[in-house]
Write a protein that holds these residues in place. Structure first.
Motif, PDB file in Angstrom:
ATOM      1  N   LYS A 112     -47.243 -28.194 -21.702  1.00  0.00           N
ATOM      2  CA  LYS A 112     -45.709 -28.766 -21.508  1.00  0.00           C
ATOM      3  C   LYS A 112     -45.072 -28.678 -22.977  1.00  0.00           C
ATOM      4  CE  LYS A 112     -43.371 -33.050 -20.005  1.00  0.00           C
ATOM      5  NZ  LYS A 112     -43.408 -34.510 -19.803  1.00  0.00           N
ATOM      6  N   THR A 113     -45.724 -28.975 -24.014  1.00  0.00           N
ATOM      7  CA  THR A 113     -44.960 -28.682 -25.587  1.00  0.00           C
ATOM      8  C   THR A 113     -45.441 -27.550 -25.985  1.00  0.00           C
ATOM      9  OG1 THR A 113     -44.969 -31.190 -25.380  1.00  0.00           O
ATOM     10  CG2 THR A 113     -44.654 -30.021 -27.583  1.00  0.00           C
ATOM     11  N   PRO A 114     -44.825 -26.579 -26.758  1.00  0.00           N
ATOM     12  CA  PRO A 114     -45.398 -25.546 -27.432  1.00  0.00           C
ATOM     13  C   PRO A 114     -46.096 -26.111 -28.948  1.00  0.00           C
ATOM     14  CG  PRO A 114     -43.066 -25.365 -27.017  1.00  0.00           C
ATOM     15  CD  PRO A 114     -43.094 -26.726 -26.670  1.00  0.00           C
ATOM     16  N   ILE A 115     -47.299 -25.428 -28.994  1.00  0.00           N
ATOM     17  CA  ILE A 115     -47.749 -25.776 -30.426  1.00  0.00           C
ATOM     18  C   ILE A 115     -48.041 -24.616 -31.071  1.00  0.00           C
ATOM     19  CG2 ILE A 115     -49.271 -27.748 -29.130  1.00  0.00           C
ATOM     20  CD1 ILE A 115     -51.482 -25.660 -28.645  1.00  0.00           C
ATOM     21  N   PHE A 116     -48.501 -24.599 -32.257  1.00  0.00           N
ATOM     22  CA  PHE A 116     -48.978 -23.814 -33.354  1.00  0.00           C
ATOM     23  C   PHE A 116     -50.066 -23.962 -34.194  1.00  0.00           C
ATOM     24  CE2 PHE A 116     -46.200 -26.333 -36.147  1.00  0.00           C
ATOM     25  CZ  PHE A 116     -46.498 -26.226 -37.351  1.00  0.00           C
ATOM     26  N   ASP A 117     -50.513 -23.013 -34.763  1.00  0.00           N
ATOM     27  CA  ASP A 117     -51.663 -23.100 -35.511  1.00  0.00           C
ATOM     28  C   ASP A 117     -51.483 -22.081 -36.447  1.00  0.00           C
ATOM     29  OD1 ASP A 117     -53.982 -23.554 -37.029  1.00  0.00           O
ATOM     30  OD2 ASP A 117     -55.281 -23.829 -35.275  1.00  0.00           O
ATOM     31  N   MET A 118     -51.264 -22.384 -37.780  1.00  0.00           N
ATOM     32  CA  MET A 118     -50.764 -21.334 -39.010  1.00  0.00           C
ATOM     33  C   MET A 118     -51.831 -21.540 -40.297  1.00  0.00           C
ATOM     34  SD  MET A 118     -48.614 -19.143 -37.651  1.00  0.00           S
ATOM     35  CE  MET A 118     -47.609 -18.931 -36.337  1.00  0.00           C
ATOM     36  N   ASN A 119     -51.885 -20.107 -40.745  1.00  0.00           N
ATOM     37  CA  ASN A 119     -52.480 -20.113 -42.206  1.00  0.00           C
ATOM     38  C   ASN A 119     -51.463 -19.260 -43.134  1.00  0.00           C
ATOM     39  OD1 ASN A 119     -54.794 -21.642 -41.433  1.00  0.00           O
ATOM     40  ND2 ASN A 119     -56.028 -19.747 -41.021  1.00  0.00           N
ATOM     41  N   LEU A 120     -50.871 -19.899 -43.974  1.00  0.00           N
ATOM     42  CA  LEU A 120     -49.948 -19.205 -44.800  1.00  0.00           C
ATOM     43  C   LEU A 120     -50.579 -18.876 -46.205  1.00  0.00           C
ATOM     44  CD1 LEU A 120     -46.823 -21.360 -43.834  1.00  0.00           C
ATOM     45  CD2 LEU A 120     -47.533 -19.263 -42.703  1.00  0.00           C
ATOM     46  N   GLY A 121     -50.289 -17.584 -46.499  1.00  0.00           N
ATOM     47  CA  GLY A 121     -50.588 -17.402 -48.064  1.00  0.00           C
ATOM     48  C   GLY A 121     -49.044 -16.887 -48.793  1.00  0.00           C
ATOM     49  N   LEU A 122     -48.804 -17.973 -49.767  1.00  0.00           N
ATOM     50  CA  LEU A 122     -47.636 -17.771 -50.516  1.00  0.00           C
ATOM     51  C   LEU A 122     -48.068 -17.198 -52.120  1.00  0.00           C
ATOM     52  CD1 LEU A 122     -46.964 -19.968 -48.464  1.00  0.00           C
ATOM     53  CD2 LEU A 122     -45.259 -20.859 -50.132  1.00  0.00           C
ATOM     54  N   ASN A 123     -47.337 -16.121 -52.328  1.00  0.00           N
ATOM     55  CA  ASN A 123     -47.617 -15.350 -53.743  1.00  0.00           C
ATOM     56  C   ASN A 123     -46.401 -15.213 -54.354  1.00  0.00           C
ATOM     57  OD1 ASN A 123     -49.366 -13.860 -55.405  1.00  0.00           O
ATOM     58  ND2 ASN A 123     -48.788 -12.238 -54.648  1.00  0.00           N
ATOM     59  N   GLN A 124     -46.469 -15.963 -55.707  1.00  0.00           N
ATOM     60  CA  GLN A 124     -45.377 -15.780 -56.403  1.00  0.00           C
ATOM     61  C   GLN A 124     -44.111 -15.977 -55.737  1.00  0.00           C
ATOM     62  OE1 GLN A 124     -45.464 -14.565 -59.874  1.00  0.00           O
ATOM     63  NE2 GLN A 124     -47.770 -14.457 -59.997  1.00  0.00           N
ATOM     64  N   VAL A 125     -43.982 -16.993 -54.924  1.00  0.00           N
ATOM     65  CA  VAL A 125     -42.623 -17.448 -54.511  1.00  0.00           C
ATOM     66  C   VAL A 125     -41.913 -18.383 -55.109  1.00  0.00           C
ATOM     67  CG1 VAL A 125     -43.656 -17.305 -51.917  1.00  0.00           C
ATOM     68  CG2 VAL A 125     -43.602 -19.182 -53.228  1.00  0.00           C
ATOM     69  N   ASP A 126     -40.815 -18.217 -55.267  1.00  0.00           N
ATOM     70  CA  ASP A 126     -39.673 -18.958 -56.082  1.00  0.00           C
ATOM     71  C   ASP A 126     -39.817 -20.521 -55.773  1.00  0.00           C
ATOM     72  OD1 ASP A 126     -37.769 -19.224 -58.231  1.00  0.00           O
ATOM     73  OD2 ASP A 126     -36.707 -20.221 -56.580  1.00  0.00           O
ATOM     74  N   ILE A 127     -40.248 -21.366 -56.542  1.00  0.00           N
ATOM     75  CA  ILE A 127     -40.291 -22.894 -56.123  1.00  0.00           C
ATOM     76  C   ILE A 127     -38.824 -23.488 -55.555  1.00  0.00           C
ATOM     77  CG2 ILE A 127     -40.800 -25.152 -56.849  1.00  0.00           C
ATOM     78  CD1 ILE A 127     -42.817 -23.891 -58.947  1.00  0.00           C
ATOM     79  N   ALA A 128     -37.778 -23.045 -56.487  1.00  0.00           N
ATOM     80  CA  ALA A 128     -36.610 -23.716 -56.194  1.00  0.00           C
ATOM     81  C   ALA A 128     -35.989 -23.262 -54.976  1.00  0.00           C
ATOM     82  CB  ALA A 128     -35.663 -23.233 -57.357  1.00  0.00           C
ATOM     83  N   GLN A 129     -36.386 -21.841 -54.545  1.00  0.00           N
ATOM     84  CA  GLN A 129     -35.786 -21.546 -53.122  1.00  0.00           C
ATOM     85  C   GLN A 129     -36.674 -21.895 -52.099  1.00  0.00           C
ATOM     86  OE1 GLN A 129     -34.738 -17.270 -53.057  1.00  0.00           O
ATOM     87  NE2 GLN A 129     -34.971 -17.090 -55.260  1.00  0.00           N
TER      88      GLN A 129
END
Length: 857
Positions: A597-614
């Motif tokens: 009834k409700t959409p669900i998600f399950d994610m693994n993210l890998g952030l590399n050298q991303v700008d903190i402010a943005q």
């Protein structure tokens, strides 16, 4: 005198009305018991009704008995199946029937019902679930008959009728059925006047032959109850808007089955009859439509319908050189030829065959032809079909009243032949399927009622013996463009057997805006447009390998997106999705499911050298997890595991349900303390700390989040010679509860501590341990409350330094006294003879003390 008579009459009428009103209450239980007894003595099923009400006014002078929530539940072999469910059942009878004895029959004159459901099933053994009459009750006619029928009229409103035969796989649904009839059922022969209206759907072994076809029938049916024979007399039927007339009879045969001898035909041969087959909402009014040529439906059904046989039948649908043109439309459809036959010559259902020998029409200069043959329909249908021709889609709305926001444009061309059997389709035995030819679509343009447009510059489908190849598909919609190629593995299984649509595709794009593929609805003109709940189609089972230069999602712009999407079971699995964003890259693996009834998600993210402010400004999720946007500048490496619910309309995370953990490393960071109320307050309370000079490079942080709370595991940072350990929690609502443990050298604790330290020698100062100081951060990030134990720590340090100096002086005095005694021991021995020992010791000790306290205090 007149007034007196009037008064007495009024009293009598009032008493009569009161009596009639009271009778239902007195006889209610008796009526319920009699009805329940009458039914349960006759049927082998579980029969129940919620209540029985009696009214003497509704059909006066007759009484009306109303049963609510009347339900019949089958016993074995259909245990638990609902045979009949009626929201309301009304029985009309003479009032005198209420006063009959227990063993006297109760005559029913009229029956009506609302909101009914009837479910007829034949199992594999040919047994019907409607056969619920008790056999001994049928044979024993000498016993009492509590219920008898002398029906004069009956009526059914809003009924739903379902029929399914497990052997033949015939499934029929009659929805929104409204039917009524009037006749004297007490007579052996009668004419029953009926009116009926319903929507009919019919399928055979998952192949749909009719769907929501509107059927109306006004008929006089001659009934011979003794012979169980029903003859069509005056009648007028409409299938959608196609008129038909019936002639003949249906007769029930003892031992089971029905004998059919029916003929039917269209009353006229006008081509308007064909347009009448099309539902009214798609064909508009047939008034003033100009037609030429003929169209006719003629047929018969003759023979026995039983467990093993069906009546022989022949249905011919024909038209020759016909045309039609709707008023106010510029184009006509010409040269229409239809030659179709549905035939059974043996009485065996599987021997039924369908021949569409020709279907042809012309619009302007475009000619389209089709033919097909279907045999062996119930066991393993064999289909042999061909399509060839061209259709200018723009001409469709110019020749036929299609309701579109804007006319379609494009050229459809087909030259396809196919031959297959359903078992090979079902078992994916592609070697038995013979396909050939191509189908193409070019310069297609379409816009929906919300203004969203789809443009397909070219699409080409190639039919091969084992597969259907999508050779080209280039389209644009909104800000998006896509180019797709791939293979469909079971197109016919999807079309004819309700199987999943399997395939493998490659997609490339310069830019994709996710919003272009989200539907919108407009419930009312006064309401704003709202996005429909997104749903991953259940029929899709495919893999998509995608590359896109730019993907626009909400306020985000992702660059160089690539990866694989696997769609199955209303779920999309993302494998190695990579994209460039926030000056770095993000890798994604996980899944999104809309099955529940409700959409669900399950994610693994890998952030590399991303700008903190943005990233911490534009991603609401990161902003809630760590509110550092505008405070810390630099880069971030991080791994994030998270799961939760999605908003069904925007498909964005529901932060209230977010659960997961984050591991992060800060790189090349600087701090803007002036942008943080918290850091400004911390600097005011902890004088020895200059937060602008904090070095957070390579600091590693681990945290978990659940139920709107973030738990930060303790981590260390260093400022000059000061070590700080930070840990605690905060909420997505910005509330916080953190503890900072400082390990501070004494020299950083202010002037009082430094004055004491100046009196120590360098060696002694070096031996002094660092001072622990605690800071407690509560309140919120925008309105922090900070408390420290700095004053207590300085006081403790002062006491420690005073004690250390005192201990040193005492040690120095003891050492000097010992040295003096040792040095003067020899002189004392030399003068021992002239001075007494007691006087010598007293004198020397006095000199030593004077020396110490006069020189050093």
């Amino acid at each position: 005198m007149f007034k007196k008579i009037l008064k007495i009459s009024g009293i009598v009428i009032v008493l009569l009305v009161a009596t009639l009103s009271a009778i239902p209450y007195f006889f209610k239980d008796q009526i319920k018991a009699k009805i329940a007894s009458a039914i349960n003595e006759k049927v082998n099923a579980k029969v129940s009704f919620a209540d029985a009400d009696l009214s003497l006014f509704k059909n006066f002078p007759n009484a009306n008995v109303k049963l609510t929530k009347f339900i019949i539940i089958n016993k074995a072999p259909f245990e638990g199946d609902t045979l009949v469910s009626l929201g309301e059942l009304n029985l009309e009878m003479s009032i005198k029937e209420l006063f009959k004895g227990k063993d006297e029959s109760m005559n029913i004159q009229g029956v009506s019902s609302k909101n009914g459901y009837v479910n007829i099933i034949f199992n594999k053994d040919g047994i019907g679930n409607f056969d619920i009459a008790l056999k001994n009750a049928v044979k024993d006619t000498t016993k009492s008959k509590p219920l008898a029928l002398k029906i004069q009229n009956y009526k059914m409103e809003n009924f739903n009728f379902k029929y399914f035969d497990e052997t033949s796989k015939i499934k029929m649904t009659i929805d929104s059925l409204n039917h009524e009839g009037a006749g004297d059922f007490a007579a052996q022969k009668l004419d029953l006047k009926t009116t009926s209206k319903a929507k009919i759907s019919l399928s055979l072994d998952k192949v749909n032959y009719m769907k929501n076809i509107t059927l109306t029938l006004d008929a006089v049916i001659g009934i011979d109850l003794k012979e169980n024979k029903y003859t069509f007399k005056e009648n007028k039927a409409l299938i959608n808007q196609l008129p038909l007339e019936f002639d003949g009879f249906i007769k029930l045969i003892k031992g089971g089955g029905q004998e059919y001898d029916l003929k039917f035909k269209t009353p006229t041969a006008s081509f308007k009859n064909f347009l009448g087959l099309i539902p009214a909402k798609y064909s508009a009014s047939l008034d003033n439509v100009k037609t030429t040529g003929d169209f006719s439906v003629i047929g018969f059904a003759k023979g026995l319908y039983s467990d093993k046989t069906v009546p022989k039948f022949n249905i011919e649908i024909a038209s020759n050189n016909a045309s039609f043109q709707y008023p106010n439309l510029p184009k006509s459809v010409r040269n229409i030829v239809i030659d179709t036959k549905i035939i059974n010559e043996t009485g065996v259902l599987n021997d039924t065959y369908v021949n569409l020998d020709k279907l042809s029409f012309t619009i302007d200069q475009d000619v389209f032809n089709a033919k097909a043959n279907i045999r062996n329909i119930t066991q393993n249908a064999i289909v042999d079909a061909a399509l060839k021709g061209t259709i200018n889609l723009e001409n469709l709305s110019k020749a036929y009243p299609i309701k579109l926001a804007k006319p379609m444009e494009g050229i459809l061309k087909a030259d396809v032949t196919t031959k297959f059997d359903m078992q090979s389709v079902e078992k994916s035995q592609y070697q038995n399927i013979k396909n050939a030819g191509t189908m193409s679509l070019s310069d297609f343009k379409y816009a929906d009622e919300n203004g969203k447009s789809m443009n397909i510059s070219n699409a080409l489908v190639q039919f091969n013996p084992s597969q259907i190849n999508l050779k080209q598909f280039n389209a644009t919609t909104g800000k998006s463009d896509i180019s797709v190629t791939g293979v469909l593995d079971n197109f016919y299984g999807f079309m004819f057997k309700n199987q999943e649509l399997k395939g493998n595709f490659n997609m490339s794009s310069n830019q994709i805006a996710v919003s272009d593929f989200m539907t919108t609805s407009e419930p009312a003109k006064t309401e704003a447009k709202k996005a429909d709940a997104m749903k991953i189609p259940a029929f899709l089972n495919c893999t998509l390998t995608a590359k896109a230069n730019t993907v626009l999602y909400d306020n985000l712009m992702l660059k160089d997106v690539s990866g694989k999407l696997i769609v199955k079971d209303e779920k999309v699995t993302l494998e190695n999705i990579k994209s460039s964003i926030f000056g770095g890259t993000i890798g994604t693996n996980g899944s999104v499911s809309t099955k529940g009834k409700t959409p669900i998600f399950d994610m693994n993210l890998g952030l590399n050298q991303v700008d903190i402010a943005q990233s911490f400004t534009q991603l609401e999720m990161l902003k809630k997890i760590a509110p550092i946007a505008g405070i810390i500048n630099g880069k971030l490496n991080s791994t994030i595991k998270l799961n939760g619910n999605l908003d069904g309309k925007t498909m964005s995370p529901d932060l209230k349900t977010l659960t997961g953990d984050l591991m992060g490393q800060l790189l090349s960071t600087t701090i803007n303390a002036k942008n943080s109320t918290l850091l400004t307050a911390l600097s005011s309370n902890v004088k020895f700390l200059d937060v602008n000079k904090l070095n957070l490079n390579d600091v590693k942080v681990a945290l978990t989040f659940k139920d709107g709370k973030v738990n930060v595991k303790p981590f260390d940072i260093k400022y000059q010679e000061i070590k700080a350990t930070i840990g605690g929690t905060h909420g997505f609502d910005q509330s916080m509860n953190y503890n900072i443990k400082f390990d501070v050298p004494a020299k950083y604790l202010g002037t009082e501590a430094n004055a004491l330290l100046s009196k120590l020698s360098p060696a002694d100062a070096a031996k002094l341990q660092n001072v622990p100081i605690n800071a407690l951060l509560t309140g919120s990030f925008s309105s922090p409350k900070i408390s420290t134990d700095v004053k207590g720590a300085v006081s403790n340090l002062t006491n420690q330094l005073v004690k250390q100096q005192k201990d040193k002086l005492l040690k120095q005095g003891t050492s000097a006294l010992t040295d003096f005694i040792n040095k003067n021991t020899k002189k004392s021995n030399d003068t021992a003879k002239s001075v007494t020992p007691k006087e010598d010791i007293k004198t020397k000790a006095s000199d030593l003390l004077n020396s110490i306290f006069n020189k050093k205090k």
